[in-house]
Design a protein around this motif. Sequence first.
Motif, PDB file in Angstrom:
ATOM      1  N   GLU A   1      -5.298 -61.440 -61.593  1.00 13.72           N
ATOM      2  CA  GLU A   1      -4.677 -62.820 -61.270  1.00 13.72           C
ATOM      3  C   GLU A   1      -4.451 -63.424 -62.771  1.00 13.72           C
TER       4      GLU A   1
ATOM      5  N   CYS B   1     -13.942 -60.245 -60.389  1.00 15.50           N
ATOM      6  CA  CYS B   1     -13.293 -60.734 -61.501  1.00 15.50           C
ATOM      7  C   CYS B   1     -13.867 -60.061 -62.930  1.00 15.50           C
TER       8      CYS B   1
ATOM      9  N   GLY C   1     -10.059 -58.777 -59.546  1.00 18.47           N
ATOM     10  CA  GLY C   1      -9.677 -60.134 -59.427  1.00 18.47           C
ATOM     11  C   GLY C   1      -9.293 -60.742 -60.670  1.00 18.47           C
ATOM     12  N   ALA C   2      -9.653 -60.012 -61.733  1.00 19.96           N
ATOM     13  CA  ALA C   2      -9.077 -60.519 -63.217  1.00 19.96           C
ATOM     14  C   ALA C   2      -7.588 -60.265 -63.317  1.00 19.96           C
TER      15      ALA C   2
ATOM     16  N   SER D   1     -12.457 -65.430 -57.901  1.00 14.01           N
ATOM     17  CA  SER D   1     -10.852 -65.107 -57.899  1.00 14.01           C
ATOM     18  C   SER D   1     -10.326 -65.462 -56.588  1.00 14.01           C
TER      19      SER D   1
ATOM     20  N   HIS E   1     -12.574 -69.030 -61.712  1.00 16.41           N
ATOM     21  CA  HIS E   1     -12.495 -67.655 -62.380  1.00 16.41           C
ATOM     22  C   HIS E   1     -13.651 -67.450 -63.302  1.00 16.41           C
TER      23      HIS E   1
END
Length: 388
Positions: free
Chosen positions: A319, A295, A316-317, A158, A180
């Motif tokens: 994003e 993530c 981070g996910a 991420s 990712h």
Amino acid sequence: MDIALCYESVLPARGGAETYLGDLARRLARDGHAVHLYACRWDAASLPPSTHFHRLDVPSGPRFLRPWRFGEACEAALRGANHDVTVGFDKTWGQDVLYPQGGLHAASAAHNQLKFATGIERAVATVGKWFDPAAWSFARLERKQYLSPKQPLVVVNSRMVRGHFERFYGVPPEAVRVVHSAIDPLRFAADDRLVRRQHERDSWGVTPDTTVGLFVAMNYRLKGLAPLIRSLPHVPRTKPFALAVVGHPKFERYRRLAERLGVADRVRFLGHRGDPKDAYFAADFLVHPTFYDPCSLVALEALACGLPVVTTRYNGASELLSAADGVVIDDPHDAPALGAAMAGLLDHGRRAPMSAAARAAGTRWTFEQHYRALLDVFTEVRRLKRAA
């Protein structure tokens, strides 16, 4: 290419990074790449038959010293080897590529402090870490990984983690590649999904008109279960709602918290599920108020199942989410904001298009796309090595 993968244990039945290593090895072998595995233990049946296995001594001793011993064993085993690309996935050093799927220890330690609601609690926790040999050991090992003279090319899952590399170690963004995390959406294909959904909901004792928010985690504290329960009084009772909690089998302290807050009737503690697929099918949205996730695969799995996602900027996910398929809040401790995010999803008219957008989002970033991006990194490393 001739590619060496370094990870202490590759037993995919245990899930997580070990499942990922098995998937990656099989995909590389399918493309004709030579795959070498440097590990202490593995399940050969879950890896491609063409894998070249290199057994390293199983690290022993205290937990905080075992990564050092595995890292030293990897370094010695790779010395003189002529692989095109060497890849380390955890607490190792000296490889061409380092891919810390769990993020940085330094960032994780900092974010772990955030799970405490008050400054006094955070101060006490900080002092406690001063006397934790594992904290000192892992911090020193991480500096060896990323600040040694031989700089690896770093892959992170991420942009958030890329920012952590710059913040904690001064690693410039151009030295870090973002790839990712990804899942296989086909894992969640099921012709009898509606039947399984109804059966699961019946077992939970929820009515057809009840909106169900799903929480999935093993580390309840870090992933924000307590703040989530504290936010439930901010979810209006004008419409039926239930929170399903899947993960660690020990949840009594959280049940007591729900009772103290008068929301126990709205929470279903389901304990551990080897495969939470049916729980995804039975839910209407995922709520993941984490304090740290490089993530989250849980978020990606939820999207693949058509569940809108409520999460935090510490994931981070986030994003990969948009306003069409998710809600991102700033602080897991902000009970009114978290409650409002869930309350907004009680409206079927709003939730239905978000579910469709979530399902579409879940199919856009697949393991195949992830693999191709990672292969580009390996190709770049091989080119740089040959040029040198």
